[in-house]
Scaffold this motif. Structure first.
Motif, PDB file in Angstrom:
ATOM      1  N   ASN A 290       0.797  -1.227   0.000  1.00 61.30           N
ATOM      2  CA  ASN A 290       0.000   0.000   0.000  1.00 61.30           C
ATOM      3  C   ASN A 290       0.829   1.277   0.000  1.00 61.30           C
ATOM      4  O   ASN A 290       0.282   2.369  -0.019  1.00 61.30           O
ATOM      5  CB  ASN A 290      -0.917   0.032   1.224  1.00 61.30           C
ATOM      6  N   LEU A 315      -5.464   1.242  -1.864  1.00 63.82           N
ATOM      7  CA  LEU A 315      -5.604   2.694  -1.767  1.00 63.82           C
ATOM      8  C   LEU A 315      -6.563   3.052  -0.632  1.00 63.82           C
ATOM      9  O   LEU A 315      -7.722   2.634  -0.640  1.00 63.82           O
ATOM     10  CB  LEU A 315      -6.143   3.266  -3.078  1.00 63.82           C
ATOM     11  N   ASP A 317      -8.712   5.312   0.177  1.00 61.09           N
ATOM     12  CA  ASP A 317      -9.450   6.419  -0.428  1.00 61.09           C
ATOM     13  C   ASP A 317     -10.846   6.588   0.154  1.00 61.09           C
ATOM     14  O   ASP A 317     -11.657   7.346  -0.375  1.00 61.09           O
ATOM     15  CB  ASP A 317      -9.525   6.244  -1.946  1.00 61.09           C
ATOM     16  N   SER A 329      -4.203   9.339  -2.008  1.00 61.07           N
ATOM     17  CA  SER A 329      -4.534   8.104  -2.719  1.00 61.07           C
ATOM     18  C   SER A 329      -4.557   8.306  -4.229  1.00 61.07           C
ATOM     19  O   SER A 329      -4.210   7.397  -4.986  1.00 61.07           O
ATOM     20  CB  SER A 329      -5.876   7.535  -2.225  1.00 61.07           C
ATOM     21  N   SER A 345      -9.382  -0.152  -4.537  1.00 59.73           N
ATOM     22  CA  SER A 345     -10.061   0.993  -3.945  1.00 59.73           C
ATOM     23  C   SER A 345     -10.920   0.543  -2.768  1.00 59.73           C
ATOM     24  O   SER A 345     -11.888  -0.201  -2.943  1.00 59.73           O
ATOM     25  CB  SER A 345     -10.944   1.691  -4.983  1.00 59.73           C
TER      26      SER A 345
END
Length: 362
Positions: A290, A315, A317, A329, A345
Protein backbone atom coordinates in the motif's frame (compact mmCIF):
# COMPACT_ATOMS: atom_id res chain seq x y z
CA UNK A 1 -59.90 -11.90 31.53
CA UNK A 2 -58.52 -14.88 29.72
CA UNK A 3 -58.80 -12.99 26.44
CA UNK A 4 -56.78 -10.14 27.98
CA UNK A 5 -54.06 -12.54 29.09
CA UNK A 6 -53.90 -14.02 25.58
CA UNK A 7 -53.51 -10.53 24.10
CA UNK A 8 -50.78 -9.67 26.55
CA UNK A 9 -49.02 -12.95 25.76
CA UNK A 10 -49.30 -12.33 22.01
CA UNK A 11 -48.01 -8.79 22.41
CA UNK A 12 -45.09 -9.99 24.49
CA UNK A 13 -44.32 -12.65 21.89
CA UNK A 14 -44.47 -10.05 19.14
CA UNK A 15 -42.14 -7.77 21.03
CA UNK A 16 -39.79 -10.66 21.68
CA UNK A 17 -39.85 -11.67 18.02
CA UNK A 18 -39.20 -8.07 17.06
CA UNK A 19 -36.16 -8.02 19.32
CA UNK A 20 -34.90 -11.14 17.66
CA UNK A 21 -35.48 -9.75 14.19
CA UNK A 22 -34.12 -6.30 14.98
CA UNK A 23 -30.70 -6.17 16.47
CA UNK A 24 -28.64 -3.01 16.86
CA UNK A 25 -25.87 -2.74 14.33
CA UNK A 26 -22.78 -4.59 15.39
CA UNK A 27 -19.51 -2.88 16.09
CA UNK A 28 -16.27 -3.97 14.47
CA UNK A 29 -15.79 -7.65 13.81
CA UNK A 30 -14.20 -9.23 16.87
CA UNK A 31 -10.91 -11.10 16.67
CA UNK A 32 -12.86 -14.35 16.96
CA UNK A 33 -15.10 -13.34 14.05
CA UNK A 34 -12.09 -12.35 11.96
CA UNK A 35 -10.42 -15.68 12.74
CA UNK A 36 -13.58 -17.48 11.58
CA UNK A 37 -13.35 -16.02 8.06
CA UNK A 38 -13.06 -18.97 5.70
CA UNK A 39 -13.11 -18.44 1.93
CA UNK A 40 -12.70 -21.57 -0.17
CA UNK A 41 -14.22 -20.51 -3.49
CA UNK A 42 -15.59 -17.39 -5.15
CA UNK A 43 -19.06 -17.80 -3.66
CA UNK A 44 -17.70 -17.47 -0.12
CA UNK A 45 -16.65 -13.82 -0.35
CA UNK A 46 -18.90 -11.57 1.78
CA UNK A 47 -17.00 -8.33 2.25
CA UNK A 48 -16.30 -7.35 -1.37
CA UNK A 49 -18.71 -5.57 -3.69
CA UNK A 50 -20.00 -7.88 -6.39
CA UNK A 51 -18.51 -5.80 -9.20
CA UNK A 52 -15.06 -5.58 -7.62
CA UNK A 53 -12.38 -5.91 -10.33
CA UNK A 54 -9.84 -6.99 -7.71
CA UNK A 55 -11.93 -9.90 -6.50
CA UNK A 56 -12.61 -11.02 -10.08
CA UNK A 57 -8.94 -10.81 -11.02
CA UNK A 58 -7.74 -12.76 -7.97
CA UNK A 59 -10.37 -15.47 -8.43
CA UNK A 60 -9.35 -15.85 -12.10
CA UNK A 61 -5.67 -15.93 -11.13
CA UNK A 62 -6.23 -18.67 -8.53
CA UNK A 63 -8.46 -20.76 -10.77
CA UNK A 64 -5.86 -20.69 -13.54
CA UNK A 65 -2.90 -21.21 -11.22
CA UNK A 66 -4.47 -24.35 -9.74
CA UNK A 67 -5.72 -25.82 -13.05
CA UNK A 68 -3.10 -28.23 -14.53
CA UNK A 69 -4.55 -27.71 -18.03
CA UNK A 70 -4.23 -23.92 -17.90
CA UNK A 71 -1.33 -22.12 -19.57
CA UNK A 72 -1.07 -20.14 -16.32
CA UNK A 73 -0.80 -23.20 -14.08
CA UNK A 74 1.71 -22.70 -11.27
CA UNK A 75 3.31 -25.73 -9.57
CA UNK A 76 2.31 -25.85 -5.87
CA UNK A 77 5.85 -25.14 -4.65
CA UNK A 78 5.81 -21.78 -6.44
CA UNK A 79 2.39 -20.56 -5.38
CA UNK A 80 3.71 -17.89 -3.05
CA UNK A 81 1.87 -14.74 -2.00
CA UNK A 82 3.31 -11.95 0.15
CA UNK A 83 1.42 -9.25 2.06
CA UNK A 84 2.57 -6.11 3.73
CA UNK A 85 0.62 -5.60 6.98
CA UNK A 86 0.04 -1.95 7.99
CA UNK A 87 -2.23 -0.31 5.43
CA UNK A 88 -2.58 -3.50 3.40
CA UNK A 89 -4.70 -5.70 5.64
CA UNK A 90 -4.45 -3.79 8.92
CA UNK A 91 -5.15 -0.13 9.80
CA UNK A 92 -2.26 2.32 9.66
CA UNK A 93 -4.20 5.58 9.77
CA UNK A 94 -5.45 5.93 13.37
CA UNK A 95 -3.50 8.16 13.38
CA UNK A 96 -0.40 6.19 12.38
CA UNK A 97 1.13 2.71 12.49
CA UNK A 98 0.26 0.60 15.55
CA UNK A 99 3.88 0.46 16.70
CA UNK A 100 4.36 4.23 16.48
CA UNK A 101 1.15 5.01 18.38
CA UNK A 102 2.07 2.48 21.05
CA UNK A 103 5.37 4.33 21.57
CA UNK A 104 3.48 7.57 22.30
CA UNK A 105 1.25 5.71 24.74
CA UNK A 106 4.26 4.13 26.43
CA UNK A 107 6.09 7.41 26.96
CA UNK A 108 3.21 9.77 27.69
CA UNK A 109 0.48 7.64 29.29
CA UNK A 110 2.06 4.57 30.90
CA UNK A 111 2.41 5.36 34.60
CA UNK A 112 4.53 2.25 35.17
CA UNK A 113 7.28 3.64 32.92
CA UNK A 114 9.65 6.53 33.55
CA UNK A 115 11.01 7.54 30.15
CA UNK A 116 14.40 9.19 29.63
CA UNK A 117 14.10 12.96 29.34
CA UNK A 118 14.98 12.99 25.66
CA UNK A 119 12.25 10.45 24.81
CA UNK A 120 9.71 12.36 26.85
CA UNK A 121 10.60 15.62 25.13
CA UNK A 122 10.39 13.97 21.71
CA UNK A 123 7.00 12.36 22.40
CA UNK A 124 5.53 15.62 23.66
CA UNK A 125 6.82 17.44 20.59
CA UNK A 126 5.68 15.02 17.92
CA UNK A 127 2.35 13.78 19.31
CA UNK A 128 0.38 16.87 18.15
CA UNK A 129 1.94 16.52 14.71
CA UNK A 130 1.17 12.80 14.51
CA UNK A 131 -2.45 13.23 15.60
CA UNK A 132 -2.94 16.16 13.20
CA UNK A 133 -1.27 14.15 10.43
CA UNK A 134 1.46 16.74 9.95
CA UNK A 135 4.73 15.70 8.38
CA UNK A 136 7.63 15.21 10.80
CA UNK A 137 11.04 16.66 10.03
CA UNK A 138 13.71 14.13 8.96
CA UNK A 139 15.40 14.59 12.34
CA UNK A 140 12.14 13.97 14.24
CA UNK A 141 11.40 10.94 12.09
CA UNK A 142 14.83 9.48 12.82
CA UNK A 143 14.47 9.95 16.57
CA UNK A 144 10.93 8.56 16.46
CA UNK A 145 12.20 5.40 14.78
CA UNK A 146 14.89 4.98 17.44
CA UNK A 147 12.29 5.42 20.16
CA UNK A 148 10.25 2.46 18.90
CA UNK A 149 12.68 0.13 20.65
CA UNK A 150 14.43 2.44 23.12
CA UNK A 151 11.19 2.77 25.08
CA UNK A 152 11.20 -1.00 25.75
CA UNK A 153 14.87 -1.41 26.56
CA UNK A 154 15.38 -4.22 29.09
CA UNK A 155 12.02 -5.91 28.46
CA UNK A 156 12.04 -9.63 27.79
CA UNK A 157 10.33 -10.71 24.55
CA UNK A 158 7.51 -12.15 26.66
CA UNK A 159 7.02 -8.89 28.54
CA UNK A 160 6.96 -6.93 25.29
CA UNK A 161 4.43 -9.32 23.73
CA UNK A 162 2.20 -8.91 26.78
CA UNK A 163 2.47 -5.13 26.42
CA UNK A 164 1.39 -5.36 22.78
CA UNK A 165 -1.62 -7.50 23.72
CA UNK A 166 -2.68 -4.98 26.36
CA UNK A 167 -2.37 -2.09 23.92
CA UNK A 168 -4.46 -4.02 21.42
CA UNK A 169 -7.39 -3.60 23.85
CA UNK A 170 -7.33 0.19 23.56
CA UNK A 171 -9.63 2.05 21.18
CA UNK A 172 -8.50 3.31 17.81
CA UNK A 173 -8.28 7.07 17.39
CA UNK A 174 -10.59 8.63 14.82
CA UNK A 175 -12.72 5.54 14.20
CA UNK A 176 -15.78 4.57 16.23
CA UNK A 177 -16.38 1.21 17.94
CA UNK A 178 -13.00 -0.22 17.00
CA UNK A 179 -10.25 -1.63 19.20
CA UNK A 180 -6.70 -1.68 17.93
CA UNK A 181 -6.60 -5.47 18.01
CA UNK A 182 -9.65 -5.64 15.73
CA UNK A 183 -8.52 -3.17 13.07
CA UNK A 184 -8.15 -5.63 10.19
CA UNK A 185 -9.53 -4.98 6.73
CA UNK A 186 -12.10 -7.77 6.42
CA UNK A 187 -12.01 -7.95 2.59
CA UNK A 188 -8.23 -8.40 2.63
CA UNK A 189 -8.46 -11.08 5.32
CA UNK A 190 -10.81 -12.89 2.94
CA UNK A 191 -8.15 -12.75 0.21
CA UNK A 192 -5.57 -14.23 2.58
CA UNK A 193 -7.99 -17.02 3.55
CA UNK A 194 -8.88 -17.70 -0.10
CA UNK A 195 -5.24 -18.03 -1.12
CA UNK A 196 -4.35 -20.21 1.87
CA UNK A 197 -7.30 -22.50 1.16
CA UNK A 198 -6.24 -22.90 -2.46
CA UNK A 199 -2.71 -24.11 -2.00
CA UNK A 200 -0.82 -20.81 -1.76
CA UNK A 201 1.91 -20.29 0.82
CA UNK A 202 1.07 -16.89 2.28
CA UNK A 203 3.73 -14.73 3.90
CA UNK A 204 3.71 -11.39 5.68
CA UNK A 205 6.56 -9.09 4.58
CA UNK A 206 6.25 -6.09 6.88
CA UNK A 207 8.30 -3.15 8.13
CA UNK A 208 6.65 -3.52 11.53
CA UNK A 209 8.75 -5.31 14.16
CA UNK A 210 8.63 -9.11 14.41
CA UNK A 211 7.31 -9.22 17.96
CA UNK A 212 4.60 -6.66 17.25
CA UNK A 213 3.47 -8.29 14.01
CA UNK A 214 3.26 -11.75 15.54
CA UNK A 215 1.07 -10.61 18.42
CA UNK A 216 -1.29 -8.67 16.18
CA UNK A 217 -1.97 -11.56 13.80
CA UNK A 218 -1.69 -14.56 16.13
CA UNK A 219 -4.94 -16.52 16.24
CA UNK A 220 -6.60 -14.17 13.75
CA UNK A 221 -4.87 -14.35 10.36
CA UNK A 222 -4.20 -17.79 8.81
CA UNK A 223 -0.46 -17.24 8.45
CA UNK A 224 2.00 -19.37 10.39
CA UNK A 225 4.54 -17.58 12.63
CA UNK A 226 7.47 -18.87 10.56
CA UNK A 227 5.95 -17.15 7.52
CA UNK A 228 6.20 -13.71 9.05
CA UNK A 229 9.02 -11.56 7.68
CA UNK A 230 9.41 -8.23 9.49
CA UNK A 231 11.82 -5.70 10.92
CA UNK A 232 14.28 -7.29 13.34
CA UNK A 233 14.45 -6.45 17.02
CA UNK A 234 17.99 -6.31 18.36
CA UNK A 235 18.32 -8.38 21.52
CA UNK A 236 20.98 -8.71 24.15
CA UNK A 237 21.51 -10.62 27.38
CA UNK A 238 21.45 -9.17 30.88
CA UNK A 239 24.96 -10.63 31.41
CA UNK A 240 26.44 -10.21 27.95
CA UNK A 241 28.42 -7.10 28.73
CA UNK A 242 30.89 -6.39 25.93
CA UNK A 243 30.75 -9.93 24.57
CA UNK A 244 29.64 -10.52 21.02
CA UNK A 245 26.55 -12.69 20.77
CA UNK A 246 28.46 -15.28 18.75
CA UNK A 247 31.02 -15.65 21.53
CA UNK A 248 28.77 -15.39 24.58
CA UNK A 249 27.71 -18.42 26.63
CA UNK A 250 24.12 -17.93 27.76
CA UNK A 251 23.58 -19.20 31.30
CA UNK A 252 19.88 -19.87 31.73
CA UNK A 253 20.20 -19.74 35.54
CA UNK A 254 21.66 -16.25 35.77
CA UNK A 255 20.56 -14.16 32.77
CA UNK A 256 17.68 -13.30 30.48
CA UNK A 257 17.29 -12.26 26.87
CA UNK A 258 16.03 -8.67 26.64
CA UNK A 259 15.39 -5.94 24.07
CA UNK A 260 18.63 -4.01 23.69
CA UNK A 261 17.02 -0.68 22.84
CA UNK A 262 18.99 -0.40 19.60
CA UNK A 263 16.91 0.58 16.54
CA UNK A 264 15.03 -2.02 14.55
CA UNK A 265 16.71 -3.46 11.49
CA UNK A 266 14.20 -1.89 9.10
CA UNK A 267 12.49 -4.20 6.62
CA UNK A 268 11.39 -1.74 3.95
CA UNK A 269 11.71 -1.06 0.21
CA UNK A 270 14.59 -3.08 -1.31
CA UNK A 271 15.27 -4.68 2.08
CA UNK A 272 11.98 -6.52 1.62
CA UNK A 273 13.47 -8.24 -1.41
CA UNK A 274 16.53 -9.36 0.52
CA UNK A 275 14.27 -10.66 3.30
CA UNK A 276 12.26 -12.67 0.80
CA UNK A 277 15.43 -14.18 -0.63
CA UNK A 278 16.76 -15.09 2.80
CA UNK A 279 13.52 -16.54 4.17
CA UNK A 280 11.83 -18.08 1.14
CA UNK A 281 14.44 -18.33 -1.60
CA UNK A 282 11.69 -18.15 -4.22
CA UNK A 283 9.99 -15.29 -5.99
CA UNK A 284 6.34 -14.59 -5.08
CA UNK A 285 3.72 -14.73 -7.81
CA UNK A 286 1.36 -12.44 -5.91
CA UNK A 287 2.22 -9.48 -3.72
CA UNK A 288 0.08 -6.93 -1.90
CA UNK A 289 1.18 -3.56 -0.52
CA UNK A 290 0.00 0.00 0.00
CA UNK A 291 2.99 2.34 0.15
CA UNK A 292 6.41 3.11 -1.27
CA UNK A 293 7.84 0.97 1.51
CA UNK A 294 6.39 -2.03 -0.33
CA UNK A 295 7.73 -1.04 -3.73
CA UNK A 296 10.66 -3.46 -3.67
CA UNK A 297 8.43 -6.45 -2.97
CA UNK A 298 5.93 -5.48 -5.67
CA UNK A 299 8.54 -4.78 -8.34
CA UNK A 300 10.50 -7.93 -7.53
CA UNK A 301 7.36 -10.04 -7.91
CA UNK A 302 6.83 -8.72 -11.44
CA UNK A 303 10.44 -8.80 -12.60
CA UNK A 304 11.31 -11.72 -14.93
CA UNK A 305 8.86 -14.01 -13.18
CA UNK A 306 8.70 -17.43 -14.89
CA UNK A 307 5.05 -17.70 -13.81
CA UNK A 308 1.99 -15.53 -14.18
CA UNK A 309 2.36 -12.80 -11.55
CA UNK A 310 0.44 -9.80 -10.24
CA UNK A 311 1.08 -6.96 -7.78
CA UNK A 312 -1.78 -5.26 -5.92
CA UNK A 313 -1.77 -1.85 -4.25
CA UNK A 314 -4.38 -0.91 -1.62
CA UNK A 315 -5.60 2.69 -1.77
CA UNK A 316 -6.93 4.28 1.43
CA UNK A 317 -9.45 6.42 -0.43
CA UNK A 318 -12.46 5.97 1.88
CA UNK A 319 -13.09 9.08 3.96
CA UNK A 320 -16.22 7.87 5.76
CA UNK A 321 -15.44 4.34 6.94
CA UNK A 322 -11.68 4.93 7.15
CA UNK A 323 -9.32 7.84 7.68
CA UNK A 324 -8.71 8.09 3.98
CA UNK A 325 -6.93 10.85 2.12
CA UNK A 326 -8.21 11.36 -1.41
CA UNK A 327 -5.35 13.59 -2.54
CA UNK A 328 -2.71 11.13 -1.34
CA UNK A 329 -4.53 8.10 -2.72
CA UNK A 330 -4.93 9.77 -6.13
CA UNK A 331 -1.18 10.34 -6.36
CA UNK A 332 -0.45 6.78 -5.25
CA UNK A 333 -2.97 5.43 -7.75
CA UNK A 334 -1.28 7.27 -10.61
CA UNK A 335 2.13 5.96 -9.56
CA UNK A 336 0.84 2.39 -9.14
CA UNK A 337 -0.76 2.39 -12.57
CA UNK A 338 2.45 3.72 -14.08
CA UNK A 339 4.34 0.79 -12.53
CA UNK A 340 1.78 -1.79 -13.68
CA UNK A 341 0.41 -2.55 -10.21
CA UNK A 342 -3.29 -3.35 -9.78
CA UNK A 343 -4.99 -0.80 -7.52
CA UNK A 344 -7.56 -1.73 -4.87
CA UNK A 345 -10.06 0.99 -3.94
CA UNK A 346 -11.41 0.70 -0.40
CA UNK A 347 -14.18 3.14 -1.24
CA UNK A 348 -15.35 1.43 -4.43
CA UNK A 349 -14.59 -2.24 -3.78
CA UNK A 350 -14.95 -2.96 -0.05
CA UNK A 351 -18.53 -3.73 1.03
CA UNK A 352 -17.36 -3.09 4.57
CA UNK A 353 -13.92 -2.43 6.03
CA UNK A 354 -14.00 -3.30 9.73
CA UNK A 355 -17.65 -4.25 10.15
CA UNK A 356 -20.84 -2.26 10.45
CA UNK A 357 -21.03 0.82 12.65
CA UNK A 358 -17.37 1.73 12.34
CA UNK A 359 -17.17 5.26 11.04
CA UNK A 360 -14.75 8.14 10.89
CA UNK A 361 -15.06 10.42 13.92
CA UNK A 362 -12.43 13.09 13.19
Amino acid sequence: MRHGRICVTLMAAAVGLGCLLWQPQGEAASRAEIAAINVVDASDFKYWNEDSPTKAKIVKFVEEATNPTSKNFIPPAYRIATFDMDGTFYCETAPLYFQEVMFLHRVLEDNSYTPPKDLLALAKKIKPKVYNKEKLTPAEDKLYFKGLTKAYEGMTPEEYSKYVREFMETNETGLSNLKRGEAFYLPMVEIISYLANNGFAVYIDSACGYLTTRELVEGVIPIQPDRIIASDFVFTSTKMGKDKAGDHFFDRHHEKIVISGKPLVDNAKTMKIFSLLNQIGKKPVLSFGNSMGDSGMLEYTLQDNPYNSEAFFVLCDDTERELGNTEKSSKLKAFAMERGWNTISMKEEFKTIYGENVERTR
